[in-house]
Design an enzyme around this catalytic site. Structure first.
Site, mmCIF file in Angstrom:
data_model
loop_
_atom_site.group_PDB
_atom_site.id
_atom_site.type_symbol
_atom_site.label_atom_id
_atom_site.label_comp_id
_atom_site.label_asym_id
_atom_site.label_seq_id
_atom_site.Cartn_x
_atom_site.Cartn_y
_atom_site.Cartn_z
ATOM 1 N N GLY A 152 0.825 -1.209 0.000
ATOM 2 C CA GLY A 152 0.000 0.000 0.000
ATOM 3 C C GLY A 152 0.855 1.253 0.000
ATOM 4 N N PHE A 153 0.292 2.340 -0.511
ATOM 5 C CA PHE A 153 0.991 3.625 -0.554
ATOM 6 C C PHE A 153 0.521 4.479 0.621
ATOM 7 C CE2 PHE A 153 1.251 8.060 -2.217
ATOM 8 C CZ PHE A 153 2.633 8.115 -2.319
ATOM 9 N N THR B 77 0.123 7.889 2.635
ATOM 10 C CA THR B 77 0.022 9.273 2.140
ATOM 11 C C THR B 77 0.253 10.327 3.211
ATOM 12 O OG1 THR B 77 -2.340 9.432 2.579
ATOM 13 C CG2 THR B 77 -1.680 8.585 0.395
ATOM 14 N N ASP C 193 -3.447 4.462 1.325
ATOM 15 C CA ASP C 193 -3.831 4.602 2.724
ATOM 16 C C ASP C 193 -3.848 6.072 3.129
ATOM 17 O OD1 ASP C 193 -3.970 3.030 5.514
ATOM 18 O OD2 ASP C 193 -2.759 4.841 5.779
ATOM 19 N N TYR D 14 -5.175 13.042 8.374
ATOM 20 C CA TYR D 14 -4.066 13.520 7.540
ATOM 21 C C TYR D 14 -4.432 14.798 6.765
ATOM 22 C CZ TYR D 14 -2.577 8.649 8.320
ATOM 23 O OH TYR D 14 -2.261 7.439 8.871
ATOM 24 N N LYS E 87 -9.759 6.404 7.711
ATOM 25 C CA LYS E 87 -9.779 6.066 9.138
ATOM 26 C C LYS E 87 -10.658 7.030 9.930
ATOM 27 C CE LYS E 87 -4.942 4.596 8.690
ATOM 28 N NZ LYS E 87 -4.301 5.571 7.803
ATOM 29 N N HIS F 109 -9.048 4.521 13.916
ATOM 30 C CA HIS F 109 -7.644 4.937 13.811
ATOM 31 C C HIS F 109 -6.847 4.604 15.080
ATOM 32 C CE1 HIS F 109 -5.073 8.220 11.652
ATOM 33 N NE2 HIS F 109 -4.296 7.350 12.238
ATOM 34 N N GLN G 27 -4.273 -2.413 11.734
ATOM 35 C CA GLN G 27 -3.120 -1.680 11.175
ATOM 36 C C GLN G 27 -2.275 -1.168 12.340
ATOM 37 O OE1 GLN G 27 -2.351 2.519 9.067
ATOM 38 N NE2 GLN G 27 -3.672 1.247 7.811
ATOM 39 N N SER H 23 6.199 7.438 0.650
ATOM 40 C CA SER H 23 7.269 8.272 0.117
ATOM 41 C C SER H 23 6.643 9.399 -0.689
ATOM 42 C CB SER H 23 8.223 7.472 -0.764
ATOM 43 O OG SER H 23 9.218 8.362 -1.251
ATOM 44 N N LYS I 46 11.556 8.925 -7.089
ATOM 45 C CA LYS I 46 12.543 7.853 -7.246
ATOM 46 C C LYS I 46 12.270 6.747 -6.228
ATOM 47 C CE LYS I 46 17.494 7.142 -6.876
ATOM 48 N NZ LYS I 46 17.628 6.839 -5.445
ATOM 49 N N ILE J 40 9.419 6.183 -4.570
ATOM 50 C CA ILE J 40 8.105 5.552 -4.792
ATOM 51 C C ILE J 40 8.279 4.410 -5.794
ATOM 52 C CG2 ILE J 40 5.765 5.878 -5.757
ATOM 53 C CD1 ILE J 40 5.911 8.805 -4.733
HETATM 54 N N1 LIG Z 1 -2.693 3.863 11.693
HETATM 55 C C1 LIG Z 1 -1.801 4.704 12.179
HETATM 56 O O1 LIG Z 1 -1.887 5.129 13.344
HETATM 57 C C2 LIG Z 1 -0.669 5.143 11.315
HETATM 58 C C3 LIG Z 1 0.461 5.759 11.886
HETATM 59 C C4 LIG Z 1 1.521 6.123 11.046
HETATM 60 C C5 LIG Z 1 1.436 5.900 9.693
HETATM 61 N N2 LIG Z 1 0.314 5.326 9.139
HETATM 62 C C6 LIG Z 1 0.192 5.092 7.681
HETATM 63 O O2 LIG Z 1 1.314 4.342 7.264
HETATM 64 C C7 LIG Z 1 2.013 5.059 6.245
HETATM 65 C C8 LIG Z 1 3.486 4.715 6.277
HETATM 66 O O3 LIG Z 1 4.096 4.926 7.563
HETATM 67 P P1 LIG Z 1 5.039 6.154 7.868
HETATM 68 O O4 LIG Z 1 4.410 7.381 7.340
HETATM 69 O O5 LIG Z 1 5.395 6.065 9.317
HETATM 70 O O6 LIG Z 1 6.352 5.982 6.991
HETATM 71 P P2 LIG Z 1 7.257 4.774 6.445
HETATM 72 O O7 LIG Z 1 6.499 4.028 5.412
HETATM 73 O O8 LIG Z 1 7.889 4.027 7.568
HETATM 74 O O9 LIG Z 1 8.374 5.648 5.696
HETATM 75 C C9 LIG Z 1 9.276 6.419 6.442
HETATM 76 C C10 LIG Z 1 10.134 7.265 5.537
HETATM 77 O O10 LIG Z 1 10.906 6.448 4.674
HETATM 78 C C11 LIG Z 1 11.255 7.206 3.516
HETATM 79 N N3 LIG Z 1 11.351 6.262 2.383
HETATM 80 C C12 LIG Z 1 10.350 5.767 1.620
HETATM 81 N N4 LIG Z 1 10.822 4.921 0.700
HETATM 82 C C13 LIG Z 1 12.163 4.881 0.857
HETATM 83 C C14 LIG Z 1 13.211 4.228 0.189
HETATM 84 N N5 LIG Z 1 12.964 3.402 -0.830
HETATM 85 N N6 LIG Z 1 14.475 4.438 0.635
HETATM 86 C C15 LIG Z 1 14.739 5.255 1.664
HETATM 87 N N7 LIG Z 1 13.783 5.927 2.334
HETATM 88 C C16 LIG Z 1 12.505 5.736 1.942
HETATM 89 C C17 LIG Z 1 10.161 8.221 3.305
HETATM 90 O O11 LIG Z 1 10.724 9.500 3.041
HETATM 91 P P3 LIG Z 1 10.510 10.238 1.599
HETATM 92 O O12 LIG Z 1 9.078 10.665 1.553
HETATM 93 O O13 LIG Z 1 11.475 11.364 1.665
HETATM 94 O O14 LIG Z 1 10.853 9.216 0.543
HETATM 95 C C18 LIG Z 1 9.365 8.183 4.605
HETATM 96 O O15 LIG Z 1 9.227 9.458 5.196
HETATM 97 C C19 LIG Z 1 1.657 6.521 6.535
HETATM 98 O O16 LIG Z 1 1.934 7.376 5.467
HETATM 99 C C20 LIG Z 1 0.193 6.370 6.840
HETATM 100 O O17 LIG Z 1 -0.542 6.213 5.630
HETATM 101 C C21 LIG Z 1 -0.711 4.934 9.949
#
Ligand SMILES: NC(=O)c1ccc[n+]([C@@H]2O[C@H](COP(=O)([O-])OP(=O)(O)OC[C@H]3O[C@@H](n4cnc5c(N)ncnc54)[C@H](OP(=O)(O)O)[C@@H]3O)[C@@H](O)[C@H]2O)c1
Length: 323
Positions: A20-21, A23, A50, A55, A84, A117, A190, A271, A275, A277
């Site tokens: 999933g992506f 956001t 997602d 958000y 959520k 959530h 989640q 992300s 690049k 993504i």
């Molecule tokens: N249910 C909840 O309570 C909850 C809480 C937190 C998050 N979420 C959901 O889960 C999603 C993902 O979790 P998250 O936002 O904590 O982040 P994550 O997926 O753990 O990513 C963390 C960081 O990694 C970097 N990244 C992405 N691809 C990469 C790659 N190939 N190489 C190196 N770095 C990379 C991104 O920065 P760049 O953007 O600079 O690439 C991003 O800021 C959220 O966006 C949201 O939709 C849900």
């Protein structure tokens, strides 16, 4: 089938794409970027998006999905969209209006998945984080089983295909599963999940009840200053992940995503960089060996980046339980 569309069956018969992506971006990032990156993610093959009312980007994310439908890249049924229910709307009478608000922002007729959530209820109202004069969060008291019944009604009304939860511990899941007159089980929980917090006990519990575990923070989280202790180690700099990545000619990020898919976890990757993504889609291009999986399992060290400390003091704060 196109491997990028790899999906698993939920306990209500619908299917969820395993990648999933994510956001979510912090408030200082212009909302227009959510539109651009979501369109790009769909173009390169993401079919699961997602987001959440919290958000404050559902307008842009919805616009991105609709524009990719309009230009023929995808059909609505090819895209799996999650929204959520935020903590200020956990009272049962507020659930449907909250989902309708998301749908209105998205300009979609339904979401694929609507999840609670965070199990900690906050005072209803416009403020997403209601605080008292001392800056302390103002809690609300809601029986999550009643919230769940309101979600069941949203599914029956066709506003969402599936319903689930987020940030629930196994006792909170059990409470829903054991609820008298339960109509639908949660399809997913989640939670934060990555090699440093692999959630193996919660995963076993979820699997035994046919609940899909969806991983957020799978790349080590965004480490936002307000939420995450900066002294915690950087997941993507881990030497074990780096060595495995090198061996497969991949990056530590893609290895961290692949790890989840191979253990039956649906994984989110955020992300806002084109690049990266594109790089994250490479998760379908290789396979980790059983030895790789074991080595990554060995990294588990109970490091939780998102402790969601605002909920401490509420009886439903989920993270004092072991799992
Ligand atoms: N249910 C909840 O309570 C909850 C809480 C937190 C998050 N979420 C959901 O889960 C999603 C993902 O979790 P998250 O936002 O904590 O982040 P994550 O997926 O753990 O990513 C963390 C960081 O990694 C970097 N990244 C992405 N691809 C990469 C790659 N190939 N190489 C190196 N770095 C990379 C991104 O920065 P760049 O953007 O600079 O690439 C991003 O800021 C959220 O966006 C949201 O939709 C849900």
């Amino acid at each position: 089938m196109d491997p990028k569309g790899q999906r698993v069956k939920l306990n209500d018969g619908h299917f969820i794409p395993v990648l999933g992506f994510g956001t979510f971006a912090p408030p200082e990032v212009p909302k227009s970027e959510a539109l651009e990156v979501t369109k790009f993610a769909i173009e390169v093959g993401f079919r699961h998006i997602d987001s959440a009312h919290l958000y404050q980007n559902e307008e842009q994310v919805g616009q991105a999905i609709r524009s990719k439908i309009a230009d023929g890249t995808v059909k609505r049924e090819d895209v799996f969209y999650t929204s959520k229910l935020w903590s200020t709307s956990l009272r049962p009478e507020l659930v449907r209006p909250a989902l309708e608000k998301s749908l209105n922002n998205l300009q979609l007729d339904y979401v694929d998945l609507y999840i609670i959530h965070f199990p900690v209820a906050l005072k209803p109202g416009e403020a997403l984080f209601p605080k008292d004069e001392n800056g302390k969060p103002i809690f609300d008291s809601v029986d999550l089983c009643r919230t769940w019944e309101a979600l069941e009604k949203c599914k029956d009304a066709g506003l969402t295909k599936s319903i689930g939860v987020s940030n629930f511990n196994h006792k909170q899941l059990e409470k829903i599963l054991n609820k008298p007159r339960l109509k639908y089980k949660p399809v997913c929980n989640q939670v934060e999940c990555h090699p440093y917090l692999n959630q193996s006990k919660l995963l076993d519990f979820c699997k035994s009840h046919d609940i899909v575990l969806v991983a957020y923070g799978a790349l080590g989280s965004q480490r936002l200053k307000e939420w995450v202790n900066p002294n915690l180690p950087f997941l993507l700099e881990d030497p074990v992940l780096s060595a495995i990545a090198k061996k497969h000619k991949q990056t530590p990020a893609v290895v961290a995503l692949r790890y989840q898919i191979q253990r039956g976890v649906v994984v989110l990757a955020k992300s806002y960089n084109k690049k990266r993504i594109k790089e994250n889609i490479q998760v379908f291009d290789f396979e980790l060996t059983p030895e790789d999986m074991k080595a990554i399992d060995g990294l588990n060290s109970s490091i939780r980046y998102n402790e969601l400390l605002l909920g401490v003091g509420h009886p439903e704060y989920p993270f004092f339980e072991e799992y």
